[in-house]
Design a protein around this motif. Sequence first.
Motif, short mmCIF file in Angstrom:
data_model
loop_
_atom_site.label_atom_id
_atom_site.label_comp_id
_atom_site.label_asym_id
_atom_site.label_seq_id
_atom_site.Cartn_x
_atom_site.Cartn_y
_atom_site.Cartn_z
N SER A 156 49.11 30.98 34.17
CA SER A 156 48.16 31.77 34.95
C SER A 156 48.34 31.38 36.42
O SER A 156 49.20 30.56 36.75
N HIS A 157 47.55 31.96 37.31
CA HIS A 157 47.50 31.47 38.69
C HIS A 157 46.04 31.29 39.09
O HIS A 157 45.18 32.09 38.73
N GLN A 158 45.79 30.19 39.82
CA GLN A 158 44.40 29.90 40.18
C GLN A 158 44.00 30.47 41.53
O GLN A 158 42.83 30.54 41.85
N ASP A 215 38.90 39.12 37.97
CA ASP A 215 39.94 39.57 37.05
C ASP A 215 41.29 38.95 37.44
O ASP A 215 42.09 38.59 36.58
N ASP A 216 41.50 38.83 38.76
CA ASP A 216 42.79 38.39 39.33
C ASP A 216 42.64 37.01 39.98
O ASP A 216 42.38 36.94 41.16
N ASN A 217 42.79 35.89 39.32
CA ASN A 217 43.20 35.81 37.95
C ASN A 217 42.36 34.72 37.26
O ASN A 217 42.88 33.94 36.47
N ALA A 218 41.04 34.72 37.62
CA ALA A 218 40.15 33.83 36.87
C ALA A 218 40.16 34.25 35.39
O ALA A 218 39.99 33.40 34.51
N ALA A 237 49.37 29.68 44.70
CA ALA A 237 50.01 30.60 45.66
C ALA A 237 50.78 31.74 45.02
O ALA A 237 51.76 32.22 45.58
N GLU A 238 50.30 32.22 43.88
CA GLU A 238 50.92 33.42 43.29
C GLU A 238 50.78 34.60 44.23
O GLU A 238 51.70 35.38 44.44
N GLU A 239 49.58 34.71 44.82
CA GLU A 239 49.30 35.87 45.68
C GLU A 239 50.14 35.86 46.96
O GLU A 239 50.22 36.87 47.65
N ARG A 240 50.74 34.72 47.29
CA ARG A 240 51.55 34.63 48.51
C ARG A 240 53.03 34.82 48.20
O ARG A 240 53.88 34.51 49.01
N GLY A 245 49.71 35.55 31.78
CA GLY A 245 48.69 36.59 31.84
C GLY A 245 48.25 36.76 33.28
O GLY A 245 48.21 35.81 34.06
N ASP A 246 47.93 38.00 33.65
CA ASP A 246 47.41 38.26 34.99
C ASP A 246 46.54 39.52 34.90
O ASP A 246 47.04 40.58 34.55
N MET A 247 45.23 39.34 35.18
CA MET A 247 44.28 40.44 35.11
C MET A 247 44.19 40.94 33.66
O MET A 247 44.83 41.91 33.29
ZN LIG Z 1 47.21 38.01 40.04
#
Ligand SMILES: [Zn+2]
Length: 516
Positions: A307-309, A328-331, A360-363, A388-390
């Motif tokens: 996952s990503h935090q 949702d993204d991505n708790a 830093a998935e979003e980056r 998993g993501d969202m």
């Molecule tokens: Zn995400």
Amino acid sequence: MKTILLGLSLLPLLAAPAAGQSARSAKSVEGSSSSLPTGISSIKEADLKRDLYAMADDSMRGREAGTVDEMRASMWLADQFRVIGVKPKGLDGTYFQWWNMQRTRVSTISSSVTLDGKPLALWTEISPTANLGGDASAQTIFVGDGRDSTIDVKDKIAVVLMQPPTAALRTTTNSYEYRYARAGITATGGALVRRGAAGVIVVADSIADIAYDGVWKIQERGTYDVPGGIPRNAPPTAGAAPARAPRLSGPPVLFVHRASLGMFRDNGHKVDIHLSLERFESPSVNVIGVVRGTDPKLRDEYVLFSSHQDHDGVRYAINGDSTWSGADDNASTSVALLAIARAFVKQPAKRSVLFVFHGAEERGLLGSRYHAAHPVVPIQSIVAVLNGDMIGRNNPDSAALLGSQPPHRNSTDLVNTALAANATTGAFHIDSLWDRPTHPEGWYFRSDHVPYARVGVPAIFFSTNLHPDYHTPRDKPAAINYPKLLHMTRWMYLTGYDVANAARRPALDPGFRLER
Ligand SMILES: [Zn+2]
């Protein structure tokens, strides 16, 4: 919460798993848990909901990568691991794999734009549109819509009315005006740079004007990478070939409000542009734990749950709310991994199970790119990545399994195990459109399984797809469908449990190649 209709009744559905693929009887589908692993009883909707409200709470401030807010969320996850009984698998006996993000952006302090000697307010009045340094000092020439190629723009600052983009725009989310503006700036400004303009000032049209603040606020943030780059394609054993060096300078293309046209409408204004870049590092972190396997031979192989935090932090307000909470993204997947960890602690599998929260998935998938290049266990010992993501929104009875069809499928074995687990845990309709190379969102490429697939690890991506609250402050815990999140969590868990107990590890399909 808005209901999103994706036309599911029209979607082609993936074939049901082949007979015999699942070792479980049809009875288990009917609700008898006799053939389900006992650990699954540790996966509870109440835990998912409590954890999600904690992780996406306002106090987490949107968990922006490279800030203390991502650190806070990472400490919180590590503490949950400790309470659950997951063992540390990061550096030096901790849960943490530290690494630095490198950030490059236009310096607000040492950049300037003047019009006839008078300074313009950088960003709010005139905004750079690329992460490039550069100087230009020249007279303006107004070129209207820019289509008259007989106008000589060479060594001048061309002032142009933005033209609507012809490129296809992604429209499944709410960022239409932003995407419109970016595509229009690129096309309109690029054409004049190619004609030799020293610089370009693009005047927004009425649609792009709506996105003006979004364009500069995102542009101002700059770009992110890891110092020295991470090899994108080469397996980590092939050495640290640096990523392609980014271009750092070029003729400036600036963006102004539609209402600013009057300031630039006449020819011959003197414009001085000085843009300089600044570059600095800030820490991000992957949070990593393990539940050891029970089989003396197989326990040195790992099923990796991913996952990503991080999320998008505190940004500009929409409807008075500036906290981009990323529920949702991505708790959603992050709390699913905590629940799955509880299940494996209760009932370990033959293989070990590695839990990785990527920073830093979003980056730009930085944490997963970093870990795929610097794994805490030998990369060959990772038998599968279940990312998993969202996973908590949209229609209650459908979900996507990305990487389940060519060209994105890299392990038919792994996909079949996941489809069989889906049949056992309650059978979502599998939406196959989002996994197609022709899908405009390119969703397969946008989460943390990709760096692992690139280095030859069987990898799949569970998702319930985008929605209009994606990357807005409206992505809040109250909008999550908790029964659906429970269902997705059970599906991911059972897939991983079956892979972790199988006699053979999932085979890689021959000839896997990504189209990007
Ligand atoms: Zn995400």
